[in-house]
Design a protein around this motif. Structure first.
Motif, PDB file in Angstrom:
ATOM      1  N   HIS A 232       7.211   8.316  -4.971  1.00 18.40           N
ATOM      2  CA  HIS A 232       7.758   7.077  -5.550  1.00 18.40           C
ATOM      3  C   HIS A 232       8.886   7.389  -6.544  1.00 18.40           C
ATOM      4  CE1 HIS A 232       7.393   2.944  -6.992  1.00 18.40           C
ATOM      5  NE2 HIS A 232       7.134   3.347  -8.218  1.00 18.40           N
ATOM      6  N   ARG A 238      13.196   3.132  -4.245  1.00 15.48           N
ATOM      7  CA  ARG A 238      12.628   2.794  -5.551  1.00 15.48           C
ATOM      8  C   ARG A 238      13.304   1.593  -6.230  1.00 15.48           C
ATOM      9  NH1 ARG A 238       9.759   5.291  -9.861  1.00 15.48           N
ATOM     10  NH2 ARG A 238       9.605   3.641 -11.431  1.00 15.48           N
ATOM     11  N   TYR A 241      11.610  -1.534  -5.357  1.00 11.26           N
ATOM     12  CA  TYR A 241      10.306  -1.712  -6.024  1.00 11.26           C
ATOM     13  C   TYR A 241      10.533  -2.313  -7.409  1.00 11.26           C
ATOM     14  CZ  TYR A 241       6.050  -0.594  -8.597  1.00 11.26           C
ATOM     15  OH  TYR A 241       4.928  -0.678  -9.397  1.00 11.26           O
ATOM     16  N   ASP A 242      11.477  -1.742  -8.134  1.00 15.38           N
ATOM     17  CA  ASP A 242      11.740  -2.220  -9.497  1.00 15.38           C
ATOM     18  C   ASP A 242      12.228  -3.664  -9.513  1.00 15.38           C
ATOM     19  OD1 ASP A 242      10.937   0.138 -10.692  1.00 15.38           O
ATOM     20  OD2 ASP A 242      12.914   1.059 -10.522  1.00 15.38           O
ATOM     21  N   GLN A 243      12.888  -4.062  -8.438  1.00 15.42           N
ATOM     22  CA  GLN A 243      13.375  -5.452  -8.355  1.00 15.42           C
ATOM     23  C   GLN A 243      12.335  -6.399  -7.770  1.00 15.42           C
ATOM     24  OE1 GLN A 243      16.997  -5.316  -6.022  1.00 15.42           O
ATOM     25  NE2 GLN A 243      17.780  -3.629  -7.250  1.00 15.42           N
ATOM     26  N   GLY A 244      11.204  -5.848  -7.313  1.00 19.22           N
ATOM     27  CA  GLY A 244      10.166  -6.681  -6.709  1.00 19.22           C
ATOM     28  C   GLY A 244      10.523  -7.136  -5.307  1.00 19.22           C
ATOM     29  N   PHE A 246       9.990  -6.516  -1.502  1.00 22.49           N
ATOM     30  CA  PHE A 246       9.065  -5.789  -0.642  1.00 22.49           C
ATOM     31  C   PHE A 246       9.149  -6.279   0.800  1.00 22.49           C
ATOM     32  CE2 PHE A 246       7.109  -5.959  -4.884  1.00 22.49           C
ATOM     33  CZ  PHE A 246       7.026  -4.603  -5.149  1.00 22.49           C
ATOM     34  N   LYS A 248       7.302  -7.355   4.016  1.00 20.85           N
ATOM     35  CA  LYS A 248       5.955  -7.932   4.179  1.00 20.85           C
ATOM     36  C   LYS A 248       5.323  -7.509   5.504  1.00 20.85           C
ATOM     37  CE  LYS A 248       6.516 -10.487   0.443  1.00 20.85           C
ATOM     38  NZ  LYS A 248       5.760 -10.234  -0.784  1.00 20.85           N
ATOM     39  N   TYR A 262       5.735  -0.867  -0.385  1.00 17.08           N
ATOM     40  CA  TYR A 262       4.515  -0.896  -1.205  1.00 17.08           C
ATOM     41  C   TYR A 262       3.459  -1.831  -0.626  1.00 17.08           C
ATOM     42  CZ  TYR A 262       1.818  -1.277  -5.595  1.00 17.08           C
ATOM     43  OH  TYR A 262       0.838  -1.259  -6.538  1.00 17.08           O
ATOM     44  N   GLU A 263       3.856  -3.028  -0.251  1.00 22.21           N
ATOM     45  CA  GLU A 263       2.881  -4.021   0.237  1.00 22.21           C
ATOM     46  C   GLU A 263       2.392  -3.698   1.645  1.00 22.21           C
ATOM     47  OE1 GLU A 263       4.157  -8.052  -0.358  1.00 22.21           O
ATOM     48  OE2 GLU A 263       4.417  -7.753  -2.502  1.00 22.21           O
ATOM     49  N   LYS A 267       1.614   4.799  -0.229  1.00 19.04           N
ATOM     50  CA  LYS A 267       0.883   5.442  -1.325  1.00 19.04           C
ATOM     51  C   LYS A 267       1.812   6.354  -2.144  1.00 19.04           C
ATOM     52  CE  LYS A 267      -3.011   3.690   0.262  1.00 19.04           C
ATOM     53  NZ  LYS A 267      -2.459   2.907   1.376  1.00 19.04           N
ATOM     54  N   ALA A 310      -3.337  -0.680   3.721  1.00 25.29           N
ATOM     55  CA  ALA A 310      -3.762  -1.562   2.617  1.00 25.29           C
ATOM     56  C   ALA A 310      -2.969  -1.174   1.375  1.00 25.29           C
ATOM     57  CB  ALA A 310      -5.248  -1.404   2.363  1.00 25.29           C
ATOM     58  N   PRO A 311      -2.353  -2.161   0.689  1.00 26.76           N
ATOM     59  CA  PRO A 311      -1.574  -1.807  -0.502  1.00 26.76           C
ATOM     60  C   PRO A 311      -2.459  -1.265  -1.629  1.00 26.76           C
ATOM     61  CG  PRO A 311      -1.758  -4.186  -0.271  1.00 26.76           C
ATOM     62  CD  PRO A 311      -2.353  -3.586   0.973  1.00 26.76           C
ATOM     63  N   LEU A 312      -1.841  -0.552  -2.548  1.00 24.32           N
ATOM     64  CA  LEU A 312      -2.604   0.060  -3.649  1.00 24.32           C
ATOM     65  C   LEU A 312      -3.452  -0.925  -4.454  1.00 24.32           C
ATOM     66  CD1 LEU A 312      -0.210   2.815  -5.053  1.00 24.32           C
ATOM     67  CD2 LEU A 312      -2.545   3.139  -4.249  1.00 24.32           C
TER      68      LEU A 312
ATOM     69  N   ARG B  10     -11.034   1.470  -7.840  1.00 18.84           N
ATOM     70  CA  ARG B  10     -10.608   0.553  -6.765  1.00 18.84           C
ATOM     71  C   ARG B  10     -11.781   0.170  -5.868  1.00 18.84           C
ATOM     72  NH1 ARG B  10      -6.185   3.009  -3.213  1.00 18.84           N
ATOM     73  NH2 ARG B  10      -6.216   0.956  -2.263  1.00 18.84           N
ATOM     74  N   GLU B  96      -1.256  -9.567  -3.912  1.00 19.81           N
ATOM     75  CA  GLU B  96      -1.810  -8.693  -2.871  1.00 19.81           C
ATOM     76  C   GLU B  96      -3.309  -8.493  -3.067  1.00 19.81           C
ATOM     77  OE1 GLU B  96      -0.510  -7.421  -0.017  1.00 19.81           O
ATOM     78  OE2 GLU B  96       1.044  -8.839  -0.576  1.00 19.81           O
ATOM     79  N   ARG B 111      10.765 -10.557 -10.488  1.00 20.82           N
ATOM     80  CA  ARG B 111      10.286  -9.549 -11.420  1.00 20.82           C
ATOM     81  C   ARG B 111      10.763  -9.808 -12.850  1.00 20.82           C
ATOM     82  NH1 ARG B 111       8.208  -4.525 -10.352  1.00 20.82           N
ATOM     83  NH2 ARG B 111       7.273  -5.602  -8.621  1.00 20.82           N
ATOM     84  N   ARG B 165       6.604  -0.711 -15.488  1.00 21.70           N
ATOM     85  CA  ARG B 165       7.836  -0.005 -15.889  1.00 21.70           C
ATOM     86  C   ARG B 165       7.626   1.492 -16.011  1.00 21.70           C
ATOM     87  NH1 ARG B 165      11.456  -2.585 -13.872  1.00 21.70           N
ATOM     88  NH2 ARG B 165      11.451  -4.785 -14.339  1.00 21.70           N
TER      89      ARG B 165
END
Lengths: 363, 218
Positions: A232, A238, A241-244, A246, A248, A262-263, A267, A310-312, B10, B96, B111, B165
């Motif tokens: 990551h 990356r 990810y920081d901007q959200g 994803f 689907k 991520y979704e 991992k 499966a997402p984290l 988890r 999720e 975000r 972050r």
């Protein structure tokens, strides 16, 4: 395979130029995050070094680790591993078979006792005396304990040897364990991954030959130079990810735009490896670049950490059923306690003695 | 070890926490409702239901002029609760989780909105704690449970923001800490003042219903 000539002599015989050799040393220095000046030191040392004896034991494994190291385009850094060492025993690669093969292993163990490097891939089954995997009639457990005695250091190649891997996944029917679970008195370096990156093992061997010691390791016994950061941390996706942003599904607009996986179960955030920088197939790409999330194969217990898709944030156990059962028990308990309370209240009301004027007079 | 810990929080850890939370909340709320109210023999002057529902709605907008708690507590409290709800229900990672557990999902917020909400909620909580220390009346009224519930609510917010972050520690460490802090909150919530997350609407309805029955329109 007993020609313990220097690496330089060996390379010259094969027509590999000094320029190629220096480029290899510079690449090794870069990969291990050593200062640029160390490239010449590596070159000087490696050129003079006698090729050490290496015994490679393959236990409960799929040969994927060997495939990873050998199935690369030639000539590569990975192929040079076989020029740097004298591989005296390796099931898959050696020409000898049967008694002759086992004899080669025993001869090397005797001749280079205390000096040889022991490479292990595959986990070791220990349940029922280790009968679930044997070589030439001997259990893996027995063979490892014997070979480890005379080893200078042990390199556990792949997640099975490093952490138990797939055979160790629940319910672990063969009682599979990692090398480090059995050997406590030898330096062990874990090169995890399913399979591990070929350049990592070359880098570790180059480091060992140059400095005569194993590189700095993390708390899982892995070389920090390669496992110091997560996928990551170095992932080119990356920023998404920081901007959200994803993907689907694997074929939606987000996936086509190269957004974060991520979704979809990636991992990468919890996985330490060098895939994002070193890459695979001669530096071509790595799984995320091909549109598939990281499955976390270089971490312990990755087979037991839920679905690869499966997402984290998703639980790895059935939380809904546990909650439903708890709700039923809670409701029954509340009704029962409530009924007892009401019963007490009614009883108190019924047994209440009425105050009469005479009682007050008595005061 | 880190992977094993993450796997536990988890899996088994979350199962235990969810079970304790659901058991505790169902038990406490149902037990509360079963206590019942004494039947009033007086003739009703208004509707219990309309009074109850009206109060449930109206108490969501506390007038600072009418409140004895003062502007600071009311405004900071609102900022915390709104920020907390936005981060809890509209961060894509949380959605999720809800999708995995409840099979329900909805669109996430950008975000930037989440970041601002989380920072405002964290700031409001710190300000409320300082105010609790500084204000003599509040300090006198506070007991250990107030500080415990503050800490249990604050930790998931803080670790969650740090995780988003990647501040201070590695992702895996922060994720484990974040999930563990939420589990701690879930386990303790039903048995402390945090049970107000459900009982607050029941008590609002109760107060409103009593007033409605008497014909008091507030």
């Amino acid at each position: 395979m007993k020609e313990h000539e220097t690496l330089e002599q060996r390379l010259q015989e094969q027509g590999i130029s000094r320029r190629s050799f220096l480029k290899f040393c510079a690449a090794m220095a870069t990969m291990m995050a050593l200062p640029p000046s160390s490239a010449s030191a590596i070159a000087a040392t490696l050129a003079k070094v006698k090729r050490p004896s290496v015994i490679w034991l393959s236990f409960q494994e799929c040969t994927g680790c060997t495939e990873s190291l050998t199935r690369s385009h030639s000539p590569t850094l990975e192929s040079m591993i076989f020029d740097m060492v004298s591989l005296d025993y390796h099931h898959t690669l050696q020409a000898a078979s049967g008694f002759a093969a086992e004899q080669a292993r025993e001869d090397a163990m005797k001749e280079f006792h205390g000096q040889y490097l022991l490479l292990v891939d595959g986990s070791i089954p220990i349940k029922d005396g280790g009968v679930y995997s044997t070589i030439a009639g001997r259990t893996n457990l027995d063979m490892l304990l014997e070979a480890a005695q005379g080893a200078a250091a042990i390199v556990a190649v792949g997640s099975c040897a490093a952490f138990g891997g797939l055979p160790n996944a629940q319910p672990n029917p063969t009682g599979a364990v990692a090398v480090s679970d059995l050997i406590k008195n030898k330096p062990i370096i874990n090169i995890s991954g399913c399979p591990p990156i070929p350049a990592v093992i070359t880098g570790v061997l180059a480091h060992y030959l140059t400095f005569g010691a194993l590189p700095a390791l993390d708390d899982q016994g892995r070389p920090k130079a390669f496992y110091g950061e997560t996928i990551h941390d170095r992932c080119y996706r990356r920023p998404f990810y920081d901007q959200g942003k994803f993907a689907k599904t694997f074929d939606d607009e987000g996936a086509r735009n190269g957004w974060c996986l991520y979704e979809l179960g990636c991992k990468g955030p919890t996985t330490h490896n060098a895939c994002a920088t070193t890459k695979w197939n001669g530096g071509t790409s790595f799984p995320i670049e091909s549109g598939h999330g990281c499955i976390g194969c270089s971490e312990p217990k990755f087979w037991d950490a839920g679905s690869f898709y499966a997402p984290l944030p998703a639980p790895t156990a059935d939380v809904s059923s546990a909650a439903k059962a708890a709700a039923v028990i809670g409701a029954v308990a509340a009704v029962a306690v409530g009924a007892i309370d009401r019963g007490k209240k009614t009883q108190a009301q019924q047994s209440r003695e009425k105050l009469t004027v005479d009682d007050l007079k008595g005061e | 070890m880190e992977q094993e810990l993450l796997l536990w929080v988890r899996g088994t850890g979350l199962q235990i926490a969810a079970a304790v939370f659901v058991f505790g909340m169902v038990y406490r709320m149902l037990h509360l409702l079963m206590l019942g109210r004494k039947m009033s023999l007086a003739a009703p002057r208004g509707s219990e239901w309309s009074g109850g529902l009206r109060t449930m709605w109206k108490r969501s907008f506390v007038s600072t002029k009418l409140s004895a708690r003062g502007n600071f507590t009311v405004i900071a409290g609102f900022i915390f609760h709104i920020g907390f709800f936005i981060t809890l229900f509209f961060l894509s990672q949380h959605i999720e989780l809800f999708r995995a557990v409840l099979s329900l999902h909805w669109p996430a917020m950008p975000r930037g909105v989440i970041d601002i909400s989380a920072v405002l909620a964290i700031g409001a909580m710190v300000a409320l704690l300082v105010h609790r220390f500084v204000d003599p009346v509040k300090r006198l009224l506070s007991d250990y449970q107030d500080y415990l519930t503050w800490a249990l609510s604050f930790l998931p917010l803080l670790t969650g923001f740090m995780l988003l972050r990647e501040i201070g520690f590695e992702y895996i460490t922060l994720l484990t800490l974040h999930i563990a802090s939420v589990e701690l909150l879930l386990v303790v919530a039903p048995f402390t003042k945090l049970a107000h997350m459900f009982s607050t609407f029941i008590s609002r309805w109760y107060n409103g219903a009593v007033n409605g029955f008497k014909g008091i329109n507030i």
